[in-house]
Design a protein around this motif. Structure first.
Motif, short mmCIF file in Angstrom:
data_model
loop_
_atom_site.label_atom_id
_atom_site.label_comp_id
_atom_site.label_asym_id
_atom_site.label_seq_id
_atom_site.Cartn_x
_atom_site.Cartn_y
_atom_site.Cartn_z
N TRP A 230 0.84 -1.21 0.00
CA TRP A 230 0.00 0.00 0.00
C TRP A 230 0.86 1.26 0.00
O TRP A 230 0.45 2.29 -0.53
N GLU A 231 2.07 1.16 0.59
CA GLU A 231 2.94 2.35 0.68
C GLU A 231 3.54 2.69 -0.67
O GLU A 231 3.69 3.85 -1.03
N ASN A 241 -2.46 6.07 3.58
CA ASN A 241 -1.14 6.69 3.65
C ASN A 241 -1.12 8.14 4.10
O ASN A 241 -0.06 8.76 4.15
N THR A 253 -0.56 2.88 7.30
CA THR A 253 0.60 2.06 6.89
C THR A 253 1.77 2.23 7.89
O THR A 253 2.59 1.33 8.04
N LYS A 257 2.61 -0.70 11.41
CA LYS A 257 3.84 -1.45 11.06
C LYS A 257 4.34 -2.40 12.16
O LYS A 257 4.60 -3.58 11.89
N ALA A 263 -2.24 -3.35 7.80
CA ALA A 263 -2.77 -1.97 7.79
C ALA A 263 -4.21 -1.95 7.27
O ALA A 263 -5.09 -1.31 7.86
N TYR A 264 -4.45 -2.65 6.18
CA TYR A 264 -5.78 -2.63 5.55
C TYR A 264 -6.84 -3.18 6.51
O TYR A 264 -7.87 -2.56 6.74
#
Ligand code: PLP
Length: 429
Positions: A230-231, A241, A253, A257, A263-264
């Protein structure tokens, strides 16, 4: 239990960290029927809300019974983490809405469940999110419909009524190249297919169907594959983000970590599930855990019976056409063989030569098959989609999804094959 090297039959019983109840040593997963959980201290409470550590706060957001189901299904699908929800519909909505804002769009296969079609075409349009439907027969249609505001692709592994297996790897590859994640509804083929292993970023299920297996409970689940970057595609995913005003400016994100590549799915839990409230009840989570334990066994029987039914119907004089993955040829057959392992699923479609009238008479004459709007039950089920599940679609939309007047959909159960075939024969007579 570490399940990476384990087979589905084992994962459904042992997947995830649960071995016995930490409080009582009970082996069966308890139903944690509680709304809330006492914090150990104000520091502990603060850490939970700040996501410095993960733990129970309130059952709308998480619950220990749900957690066992989530870990097991994440393991079964080869994903990093999962989120249980109140229904399959809630799973479809939240899976897309988690990364789509008003003004964004997503590209979806025309071959999807009628209820999902309505949700995407009409309800999501009222939120300013555009669904672009494309024919998955040509995977490149996904590329052609993509622009800078496209946030995801969406398909169903084994969509009924067409039962043409979705080109998972092909569309996932296009998406990876363009930075667009593929979301797969894998409701019709748990155990038979793990879309994440073929490149999908996210998988979801209506657990109402095969996972529950007994037609008792409505539920859904989203699995995060944990490998979509995603990043790297930060421009496409501002919702993951950039600071999220709905969670004191968390940048998902970054904030997530230390907890792993989740993250999603964590954002979906602590923002959308928190706000929308479509939580799975602890009791239903317990029911799905029971269903899951025999899922691999049942899928084997569903598949064997469905293959025998498809063969039988294909030789019947009153049947014009049988729709079943193993009976397709060309690219459709290649995809079925590439993506389904251990069988071609439990769904069989067929067209009666007598059209709409014959379809109605046939359904009314069935004695063992139930006439219901459901699939994936241990019992055999039948329905006439044109007048039921797909009736809210226009004639043109029905045609696009593969529904014709004489089409009958069978969800083949795990009864003895002789009795299933006997019931079909007497109804055809
Ligand atoms: N996805 C598929 C493939 C379905 O067949 C269904 C329901 O029939 C759903 C999603 C929606 O699931 P639920 O009825 O649990 O909301």
């Amino acid at each position: 239990m570490p399940t990476e090297s384990k087979k589905a039959e084992t994962i459904v019983l042992h997947g995830g960290s649960y071995r016995a109840d930490p409080a009582t040593s009970a082996v069966a997963v308890p139903i944690y029927q509680t709304t809330s959980y006492q914090f150990n201290s104000t520091e502990h409470a603060g850490n939970l809300f700040a996501l410095k550590e993960l733990g129970n706060i309130y059952t709308r957001i998480m619950n220990p019974t749900q957690a066992v189901l989530e870990e097991r299904i994440a393991a079964l699908e080869g994903g990093a983490a999962a989120l249980a929800l109140a229904s399959g519909q809630a799973a479809s909505l939240i899976a897309v809405q988690n990364i789509c804002h008003a003004g964004d769009n997503f590209v979806c296969s025309t071959d999807i469940y009628g209820g999902t079609w309505n949700l995407f075409q009409n309800t999501m349009a009222t939120m300013g999110i555009e669904c672009r439907f494309v024919d998955p027969a040509d995977p490149d249609n996904f590329r052609r419909a993509t622009d800078a505001r496209t946030r995801c692709y969406y398909g169903e592994t084994l969509p009924n009524p067409k039962l043409a297996v979705f080109p998972i790897g092909e569309v996932a590859r296009i998406g990876r190249h363009l930075g667009v994640p593929l979301i797969m509804d894998n409701t019709a083929c748990p155990v038979l297919c793990q879309p994440i292993r073929h490149g999908a970023a996210i998988t979801l299920h209506s657990t109402t169907k095969y996972i529950g297996g007994h037609g008792t409970s409505i539920g859904g689940i989203i699995v995060d594959g944990g490998h979509f970057d995603w990043e790297k595609h930060a421009d496409r995913f501002p919702m993951l983000n950039s600071p999220d005003p709905s969670y004191h400016g968390a940048v998902w994100t970054q904030a997530v970590k230390p907890l792993g590549p989740i993250a999603y799915i964590l954002k979906a839990r602590v923002t959308l599930l928190r706000d929308v409230g479509a939580a799975m009840s602890p009791f239903n989570a317990f029911m799905f855990i029971q269903g899951l334990e025999t899922l691999a066994l049942r899928m084997r029987q569903h598949c064997a019976n469905a293959s025998a039914v498809a063969e039988h119907l294909s030789r019947h004089p009153k049947v014009g056409r049988v729709i079943f993955p193993a009976m397709m040829d060309g690219e459709a057959r290649r995809r079925a063989d590439a993506y389904l392992k251990g069988g071609y699923g439990g769904l069989v479609g067929f067209e009666l030569k007598g059209g709409r009238d014959a379809g109605g008479k046939f359904i009314d004459a069935l004695k063992i098959f139930y006439h219901v709007a459901n699939i994936g039950d241990a019992r055999s089920l039948a329905i006439h989609p044109a007048t039921t599940t797909h009736s809210q679609l226009t004639a043109e939309e029905q045609h696009k999804t593969g529904v014709t007047d004489g089409y009958v959909r069978l969800s083949i159960g795990i009864e003895h094959i002789d009795d299933i075939v006997g019931d079909l024969d007497q109804a055809l007579r």
